[in-house]
Motif scaffolding. Structure first.
Motif, short mmCIF file in Angstrom:
data_model
loop_
_atom_site.label_atom_id
_atom_site.label_comp_id
_atom_site.label_asym_id
_atom_site.label_seq_id
_atom_site.Cartn_x
_atom_site.Cartn_y
_atom_site.Cartn_z
N LEU A 272 -30.64 1.57 -41.34
CA LEU A 272 -31.37 0.34 -41.05
C LEU A 272 -30.96 -0.72 -42.08
N LEU A 273 -30.48 -1.85 -41.58
CA LEU A 273 -30.02 -2.93 -42.44
C LEU A 273 -31.03 -4.07 -42.40
N MET A 274 -31.42 -4.57 -43.57
CA MET A 274 -32.43 -5.62 -43.63
C MET A 274 -32.17 -6.48 -44.85
N GLY A 275 -32.83 -7.64 -44.91
CA GLY A 275 -32.84 -8.45 -46.11
C GLY A 275 -31.71 -9.44 -46.25
N GLU A 276 -30.62 -9.27 -45.48
CA GLU A 276 -29.47 -10.17 -45.54
C GLU A 276 -28.84 -10.23 -44.15
N ALA A 277 -28.02 -11.27 -43.93
CA ALA A 277 -27.25 -11.34 -42.69
C ALA A 277 -26.27 -10.16 -42.65
N VAL A 278 -26.02 -9.64 -41.45
CA VAL A 278 -25.15 -8.48 -41.28
C VAL A 278 -23.78 -8.95 -40.78
N PRO A 279 -22.72 -8.79 -41.59
CA PRO A 279 -21.39 -9.22 -41.16
C PRO A 279 -20.80 -8.28 -40.11
N ASP A 280 -20.02 -8.84 -39.20
CA ASP A 280 -19.42 -8.04 -38.13
C ASP A 280 -18.44 -7.02 -38.69
N ASP A 281 -17.65 -7.39 -39.71
CA ASP A 281 -16.66 -6.44 -40.21
C ASP A 281 -17.32 -5.22 -40.85
N LEU A 282 -18.51 -5.41 -41.43
CA LEU A 282 -19.26 -4.28 -41.98
C LEU A 282 -19.69 -3.35 -40.85
N VAL A 283 -20.18 -3.93 -39.76
CA VAL A 283 -20.60 -3.13 -38.60
C VAL A 283 -19.44 -2.31 -38.07
N GLN A 284 -18.28 -2.95 -37.91
CA GLN A 284 -17.12 -2.23 -37.37
C GLN A 284 -16.70 -1.11 -38.32
N LEU A 286 -18.65 0.55 -40.48
CA LEU A 286 -19.64 1.62 -40.45
C LEU A 286 -19.52 2.46 -39.18
N HIS A 287 -19.32 1.80 -38.05
CA HIS A 287 -19.18 2.54 -36.80
C HIS A 287 -17.92 3.41 -36.82
N ALA A 288 -16.85 2.91 -37.43
CA ALA A 288 -15.62 3.70 -37.50
C ALA A 288 -15.78 4.90 -38.43
N ALA A 289 -16.46 4.70 -39.56
CA ALA A 289 -16.61 5.76 -40.55
C ALA A 289 -17.63 6.81 -40.12
N ALA A 290 -18.65 6.40 -39.38
CA ALA A 290 -19.73 7.32 -38.97
C ALA A 290 -20.08 7.06 -37.51
N PRO A 291 -19.22 7.49 -36.59
CA PRO A 291 -19.41 7.16 -35.17
C PRO A 291 -20.70 7.69 -34.57
N GLY A 292 -21.29 8.70 -35.17
CA GLY A 292 -22.54 9.23 -34.62
C GLY A 292 -23.78 8.59 -35.21
N MET A 293 -23.62 7.62 -36.09
CA MET A 293 -24.76 7.01 -36.79
C MET A 293 -25.31 5.82 -36.01
N ASP A 294 -26.62 5.79 -35.83
CA ASP A 294 -27.30 4.67 -35.19
C ASP A 294 -27.46 3.55 -36.21
N LEU A 295 -27.08 2.33 -35.82
CA LEU A 295 -27.09 1.19 -36.73
C LEU A 295 -28.06 0.14 -36.21
N VAL A 296 -28.97 -0.33 -37.08
CA VAL A 296 -30.04 -1.25 -36.66
C VAL A 296 -30.10 -2.43 -37.61
N ASN A 297 -30.31 -3.61 -37.07
CA ASN A 297 -30.51 -4.83 -37.86
C ASN A 297 -31.98 -5.23 -37.76
N LEU A 298 -32.66 -5.34 -38.90
CA LEU A 298 -34.06 -5.77 -38.96
C LEU A 298 -34.12 -7.13 -39.64
N TYR A 299 -34.88 -8.04 -39.06
CA TYR A 299 -35.00 -9.39 -39.63
C TYR A 299 -36.47 -9.77 -39.68
N GLY A 300 -36.82 -10.52 -40.71
CA GLY A 300 -38.15 -11.11 -40.73
C GLY A 300 -38.62 -11.41 -42.14
#
Length: 515
Positions: A272-284, A286-300
């Motif tokens: 779960l990612l929170m507290g800052e904007a989430v860059p696209d290259d980080l997402v790509q 993370l998905h490449a390094a851990a393909p089975g991991m669920d990735l979530v962006n929380l804002y507020g």
């Protein structure tokens, strides 16, 4: 917002945790280096802490207990006593910590039996007792009927005046978000959740109570591990952690360490990612390094606990949305005339929710919604409303995107900081005549450091300025560099500091060896 999306009336997280303990007393509630702590044992520890706080229902109580089971028992014990929490870590809190205690005036301070300069200072100043939660006898506390609108905790954010802003939140808000969080992200018996977020950052409360409410296993990250990406990566693997909540900038360091070959690989079920904007290259990455991991962006913002969320799919390169509103919240994108912006048009993100804070902490100890941020939206019905100051847009598919700030507030390493507060602190040093603080972002848009441009009264003293800032903010990490500006800060025709010219001047001065 539907009634089905709200927590049951009268529900409070400490009651939900007790129900879990009664249903499964031998289940592990907290996993710690000294061994697992069962739900029954955690409940027993919380009971004796609550019993040691008679007559404090409705009062704030500060919790400064070291990481471990007693820390979480203290949180539950304060709520069970009918009081509300002011939670902080046990590291150096600086002048900011003193300002917070002075404004909140807690009726008791809970400690873990270790030396604590801030707690000792407050006790000496006020006569308020320090309570060592590790040295209490077993006892059964009086039961308190805690209404949903009663305060559960007070968090603090940076204030432009130099005074931290107290943000209270209710039992209804904490319970609703904790139960939603637990259900949406699959927390339950056997799931191991890292408690990584620092106590000064309010998501720490949410991840703590969501885990305990769901009957999952809370796994506090040791302090010696928490801020070191390599050590944390190894710890996550050794502890078989399923769920971690962290900021994107730290997630990037975890990813970098995991790809280095000498460390464990990322093997989480959910990040779960929170507290800052989430860059696209980080997402790509993370998905490449851990393909089975669920990735979530929380804002507020703290003022609404949270506002939106987005499960990030693996096939969507481009800007990462902040998603759709969390149940119990409505999020609008409004222009300067409070009209709803058309799709793909940038405006201010404004939240309507029963879970908007009761207001900023006032001198009388009450919540005050007189601040302009809580001004209603004409023609859109009753609130409460909160104007976030964040900019965003609504995409044609309905998802929201974050597009920065409209003021001087930044997020750095997950902490919300007013640049004006940092400037006010620097101006308090005798050697500073003028100053301006700018945020520097990396290529991914995440703020990586602050640069202070200082006009000195005498010989430049960057080391003293750094120590002065640290004295105010304590262990909150503010990566800062200093640039000395001769004579005066450059200003535009309106008299405001010219940020563009300032940056150019600062680079020139630094090149001459004055920074």
């Amino acid at each position: 917002m539907t009634a089905a999306s709200l927590a049951p009336p009268g529900t409070a997280v400490h009651l939900l945790v007790r129900h879990r303990a009664q249903a499964a007393p031998e289940a592990t509630a907290v996993s710690w280096s000294t061994g697992p702590v069962t739900a029954r044992d955690l409940d027993r520890r919380a009971a004796r802490i609550a019993a040691a706080l008679p007559g404090l229902a409705g009062w704030p109580v500060a919790v400064r207990v070291p990481a471990g089971p007693d820390r979480y028992a203290a949180l539950l014990g304060v709520l069970r006593a009918g009081a509300h929490l002011v939670w902080s870590g046990t590291g150096a809190a600086g002048e900011r910590g003193r300002l917070i205690l002075d404004s909140v005036r807690p009726a008791a301070v809970l400690t873990g039996g270790t030396d604590d300069d801030l707690a000792a200072w407050y006790a000496e100043r006020t006569g308020v007792p320090l309570l060592d939660v590790t040295a209490l006898p077993d006892a059964e506390p009086a039961e308190h009927n805690v209404p949903p609108e009663a305060w559960a905790y007070i968090a603090h954010t940076s204030g432009s005046t130099g005074q931290p802003k107290g943000v209270p939140q209710t039992h209804a808000a904490l319970a609703q978000f904790s139960t939603w969080f637990a259900g949406e992200f699959g927390l339950g018996p056997g799931v191991r959740v890292a408690q990584w977020v620092a106590p000064e950052h309010d998501p720490a409360l949410c991840e703590t109570f969501a885990t305990l409410v769901a009957g999952a296993q809370l796994c506090p990250v040791p302090e010696a591990v928490r801020v070191h990406p390599g050590r944390l990566l190894d710890w996550l693997a050794a502890e078989r952690i399923d769920v971690l909540q962290t900021v994107p900038s730290f997630a990037r360091e975890l990813l970098r360490q995991s790809l280095g070959g000498a460390r464990a690989r990322l093997a989480l079920r959910r990040l779960l990612l929170m507290g800052e904007a989430v860059p696209d290259d980080l997402v790509q990455g993370l998905h490449a390094a851990a393909p089975g991991m669920d990735l979530v962006n929380l804002y507020g913002p703290t003022e609404t606990v949270a506002a939106t969320w987005h499960r990030i799919p693996r096939t969507s390169p481009g800007p990462v949305p902040i998603g759709r509103p969390i149940p119990g919240r409505e999020v609008l994108v409004l222009d300067e005339l409070d009209r709803e912006c058309p799709p793909e048009t940038v405006g201010e993100l404004v939240v309507r929710s029963p879970y908007v804070t009761p207001g900023y902490l006032g001198r009388s100890g009450d919540g005050d919604r007189g601040h302009p941020a809580f001004r209603g939206v004409p023609g859109r019905g009753p609130g409460p409303w909160y104007r976030t100051g964040d900019l965003g847009l609504r995409r044609p598919d309905g998802l929201l995107e974050f597009r920065g700030r409209r003021d001087q507030q930044v997020k750095i390493q997950g902490h919300r900081i007013e640049l004006a507060e940092v400037e006010a602190v620097l101006l308090g040093h005798a050697s500073v005549a003028e100053c301006a603080v700018l945020a520097v972002s990396g290529a991914d848009g995440i703020v990586t450091r602050l640069v202070a441009y200082v006009v000195p009264r005498a010989e430049p003293a960057p080391a003293q300025w750094r120590a002065h800032v640290r004295q105010r903010f304590g262990d909150v990490l503010l990566p800062m560099t200093f640039r000395v500006v001769p004579d005066a800060l450059p200003r535009n025709e309106t008299g405001k500091v010219d940020s563009r010219r300032l940056a150019e001047l600062g680079q020139s001065v630094a090149h001459r060896g004055r920074g």
